[in-house]
Scaffold this motif. Structure first.
Motif, PDB file in Angstrom:
ATOM      1  N   TYR A 495       0.853  -1.187   0.000  1.00  0.00           N
ATOM      2  CA  TYR A 495       0.000   0.000   0.000  1.00  0.00           C
ATOM      3  C   TYR A 495       0.890   1.237   0.000  1.00  0.00           C
ATOM      4  CZ  TYR A 495      -2.468   3.892   2.248  1.00  0.00           C
ATOM      5  OH  TYR A 495      -2.956   5.132   2.572  1.00  0.00           O
ATOM      6  N   LEU A 545      -8.472   0.049   0.420  1.00  0.00           N
ATOM      7  CA  LEU A 545      -7.830  -0.929   1.292  1.00  0.00           C
ATOM      8  C   LEU A 545      -8.819  -1.458   2.338  1.00  0.00           C
ATOM      9  CD1 LEU A 545      -5.195  -2.367   1.888  1.00  0.00           C
ATOM     10  CD2 LEU A 545      -4.522  -0.441   3.335  1.00  0.00           C
ATOM     11  N   LYS A 546      -9.587  -0.586   2.918  1.00  0.00           N
ATOM     12  CA  LYS A 546     -10.562  -0.999   3.932  1.00  0.00           C
ATOM     13  C   LYS A 546     -11.628  -1.916   3.320  1.00  0.00           C
ATOM     14  CE  LYS A 546     -10.027   3.108   6.854  1.00  0.00           C
ATOM     15  NZ  LYS A 546     -10.652   4.370   7.323  1.00  0.00           N
ATOM     16  N   ALA A 548     -11.200  -3.975   1.024  1.00  0.00           N
ATOM     17  CA  ALA A 548     -10.628  -5.281   0.680  1.00  0.00           C
ATOM     18  C   ALA A 548     -10.481  -6.202   1.889  1.00  0.00           C
ATOM     19  CB  ALA A 548      -9.268  -5.084   0.013  1.00  0.00           C
ATOM     20  N   ILE A 549     -10.678  -5.702   3.128  1.00  0.00           N
ATOM     21  CA  ILE A 549     -10.522  -6.539   4.323  1.00  0.00           C
ATOM     22  C   ILE A 549     -11.738  -7.460   4.475  1.00  0.00           C
ATOM     23  CG2 ILE A 549     -10.340  -6.542   6.834  1.00  0.00           C
ATOM     24  CD1 ILE A 549      -8.783  -3.975   6.669  1.00  0.00           C
ATOM     25  N   GLN A 556      -8.886 -12.240   9.959  1.00  0.00           N
ATOM     26  CA  GLN A 556      -8.909 -11.135   9.004  1.00  0.00           C
ATOM     27  C   GLN A 556      -7.872 -11.372   7.897  1.00  0.00           C
ATOM     28  OE1 GLN A 556      -8.272  -7.571  11.348  1.00  0.00           O
ATOM     29  NE2 GLN A 556     -10.403  -6.973  11.042  1.00  0.00           N
ATOM     30  N   ILE A 558      -6.777  -9.614   3.741  1.00  0.00           N
ATOM     31  CA  ILE A 558      -7.074  -8.697   2.638  1.00  0.00           C
ATOM     32  C   ILE A 558      -7.201  -9.534   1.368  1.00  0.00           C
ATOM     33  CG2 ILE A 558      -6.223  -6.774   1.243  1.00  0.00           C
ATOM     34  CD1 ILE A 558      -4.747  -5.755   3.687  1.00  0.00           C
ATOM     35  N   TYR A 560      -7.610  -9.241  -2.540  1.00  0.00           N
ATOM     36  CA  TYR A 560      -7.435  -8.197  -3.558  1.00  0.00           C
ATOM     37  C   TYR A 560      -7.061  -8.835  -4.896  1.00  0.00           C
ATOM     38  CZ  TYR A 560      -6.110  -3.657  -5.503  1.00  0.00           C
ATOM     39  OH  TYR A 560      -6.043  -2.517  -6.272  1.00  0.00           O
ATOM     40  N   PHE A 605      -6.038  -4.520  11.692  1.00  0.00           N
ATOM     41  CA  PHE A 605      -5.746  -5.693  10.876  1.00  0.00           C
ATOM     42  C   PHE A 605      -4.754  -6.586  11.624  1.00  0.00           C
ATOM     43  CE2 PHE A 605      -3.399  -7.356   6.956  1.00  0.00           C
ATOM     44  CZ  PHE A 605      -4.311  -8.376   6.759  1.00  0.00           C
TER      45      PHE A 605
END
Length: 606
Positions: A495, A545-546, A548-549, A556, A558, A560, A605
């Motif tokens: 990121y 980004l949020k 994609a969690i 948890q 991500i 993507y 995360f």
């Protein structure tokens, strides 16, 4: 003696193009690669060992539109590595060869060495022939133009000295096929141009050019393309936009009819002179001047050009304004800045029509009048054919519009014809030959200065906005240092926080780092590594980004969509990332700052 003189003039032309070219194209030497260039290099590397032996298979899968650029940049990079200046130099060498190929072609067709010299020089120093240097892959267009001119030379000999010689016919057919395949999106209009030439030859000399021979030649010419389409339809895949264009015109966007004239006008930077006065005054003076030097029918020529041009300009203005009557949801945008080149294109069109009329009335014996209508016709034909196949949103007129590469040949002939007409007219007056020569040199110097200024301005601006090789090397050096020990066996997501990128610097980071980032990381020297490397760049709000969690198996992660390289293939797939293989970097003051802990804490995360 004649051959020696021709050779000496050709060598003089080559020397001028090469040595002045270093000044003309100086800022272009600093250009780096685009993200698309890097992706194409990656795809070439993934073909594996001996990629040339696999070109037919690759071609059948990808089509000529992407195969030739991928192979071109792949081979060039294999030779030059990532030496940006050497990559650019190779493109410039191809550009010189493409320009020089105009000299023998023009000299053969028109039997006029001064015309060949002028047309080649004007083409070489036209800003509309430099657009392919903006990227690493597009100089393949110069290769296509070069082979196309060699084909036309062979085609000339076929119709003069080797008429219906089967071996020469097959060689000419092969050259046509190679030319189109080398740069299909630039050269393909030649496939529609050849039948027009054949019909022209048929009606010009029916004793020599028989009707039955026309189909015989065309069948041999097009046979390779028929076979290719028959056995590999995707190999020549492209766009046919004419139905869409006609639909948009029917909906009220009549200004789309003017786009080809926009391209015709953009090839001559003199349209900037419109800012100094009204088009009618400018065109009136130019029409008067051209009527004095280009034809013996001075007053009729002047009046015809002036009246036709006035009518076309009025029609163009009405067409552009009429779009406002269409429903908003059907109305396409029109950039008012394009009005000037459209008007200039219509003026050239007026000259073309009237030159054709006077040429016909002269018994088809005035070669200068022939050049004055044939040059713009070639340019307008290639522009129009490109337009109806390239896409509804195509708008000619970028500072370095590479769509105008081949049409510039036509406009170079047009300008050369005018200069020769001026020289001949001045040489029989009190100015004599030396005065005419001086006038031609001054005009050439003026054109060179205008085109040089536009070329330098464009490439300097491109370098400032992220295209410069030095800036790309700087950013890529930093990111490689950060990830020098990266474990490619696990998927990696990075990121980039772009919040602190100053206004105006976005392209610098986008071109040099953010957009090509995954592709950059797949390179380890000249080798390609397998892996999945994702990138997200946005501001500190981290909306993407949020989003994609996800919760996967009570944990948890991500999720993507990522471009992955595996076993010589590129795949786009959803990849699951955990905290261990997540990285976060902040871009600030040309530095990359590690903010992984802060981002993980903010995202909660784990």
């Amino acid at each position: 003696m004649t051959n020696l003189k021709t050779l000496l003039i050709f060598l003089l032309t080559a020397v001028l193009i090469i040595f002045l070219g270093f000044d003309f194209l100086k800022p272009a030497f600093d250009i780096g690669l685009t993200p698309e260039d890097r992706e194409f290099i990656l795809r070439y590397k993934l073909i594996g060992q001996n990629p040339l032996t696999k070109i037919l298979q690759f071609w059948s899968e990808r089509g000529a539109y992407t195969t030739i650029p991928i192979y071109y940049i792949g081979i060039v990079q294999s030779i030059a590595g990532f030496n940006y200046q050497l990559i650019q130099f190779i493109g410039m060498v191809l550009r010189v060869l493409a320009a020089l190929s105009i000299f023998p072609l023009t000299n053969l067709l028109f039997k006029n060495m001064p015309l060949a010299f002028l047309a080649t020089i004007i083409f070489a120093f036209s800003y509309t022939t430099t657009g392919a240097l903006e990227t690493g892959v597009e100089p393949s267009e110069y290769l296509g133009l070069f082979v196309m001119n060699i084909f036309l030379i062979a085609y000339y000999f076929l119709n003069t000295k080797y008429f219906l010689n089967i071996w020469w016919l097959l060689l000419t057919s092969l050259l046509l096929f190679v030319a189109v395949m080398a740069s299909i999106m630039r050269v393909y209009p030649i496939l529609f141009f050849i039948p027009m030439v054949e019909i022209f030859l048929l009606f010009s000399n029916r004793k020599k050019y028989k009707f039955k021979y026309l189909f015989y030649k065309l069948f041999i010419f097009y046979l390779p393309f028929f076979l290719l389409v028959r056995f590999s339809p995707s190999a020549t895949s492209g766009h046919f936009s004419l139905p869409t264009i006609l639909l948009k015109i029917a909906q009220g966007n009549w200004h789309l009819l003017l786009i080809p004239f926009q391209g015709l006008g953009f090839m001559i930077p003199v349209y900037m002179a419109f800012l100094l006065g009204g088009p009618l005054i400018i065109f009136g003076l130019m029409s008067l001047m051209l009527s004095l030097v280009c034809t013996t029918q001075k007053l009729p020529f002047f009046l015809r050009v002036l009246l036709l041009n006035f009518g076309l300009e009025t029609l163009a203005y009405w067409i552009i304004q009429r779009r406002l009557l269409s429903p908003v949801e059907l109305r396409m945008n029109f950039d008012a800045a394009h009005l000037y080149p459209i008007l200039f294109g219509l003026f050239i069109f007026s000259l073309m029509i009237n030159s054709l009329i006077d040429w016909y009335r002269s018994g088809k014996k005035n070669n200068l009048l022939f050049i004055l209508w044939m040059g713009p016709f070639i340019g307008l034909f290639f522009i129009t054919m490109t337009y109806i196949f390239a896409g509804i949103n195509l708008s000619f007129g970028g500072a370095q519009d590479h769509y105008l590469l081949i049409p510039t040949i036509g406009i170079s002939l047009f300008i050369s014809g005018i200069l020769l007409a001026m020289y001949e007219r001045l040489s029989v007056t009190r100015f004599k030959s030396i005065g005419g020569f001086a006038v031609v040199v001054i005009i050439l110097a003026f054109l060179y200065g205008l085109n040089r200024e536009k070329t330098h301005s464009y490439f300097t601006g491109a370098n400032y906005n992220g295209r410069a090789a030095a800036g790309q090397e700087f950013l890529q050096g930093k990111i490689r240092e950060i990830f020098r020990n990266l474990d490619y066996s696990k998927p990696v997501l990075v990121y980039f926080d772009t919040s602190d990128i100053p206004d105006g610097k976005g392209p610098f980071y986008s071109e040099g780092l953010l957009t090509p980032f995954p592709v950059l990381m797949y390179f380890r020297g000249e080798n390609i590594v397998n892996g999945c490397i994702g990138v997200i760049y946005e501001n500190r709000k981290m909306k993407k980004l949020k989003k994609a969690i996800k919760i996967i198996g009570n944990q948890q992660a991500i999720v993507y969509q990522t471009t992955c390289v595996e076993n010589g293939k590129i795949n786009i797939q959803d990849v699951i990332y955990k905290a261990d293989n997540f990285y976060a970097l902040k871009i600030k003051d040309e530095n990359l700052i590690n903010i992984k802990d802060q981002v993980i804490k903010e995202l909660k995360f784990r």
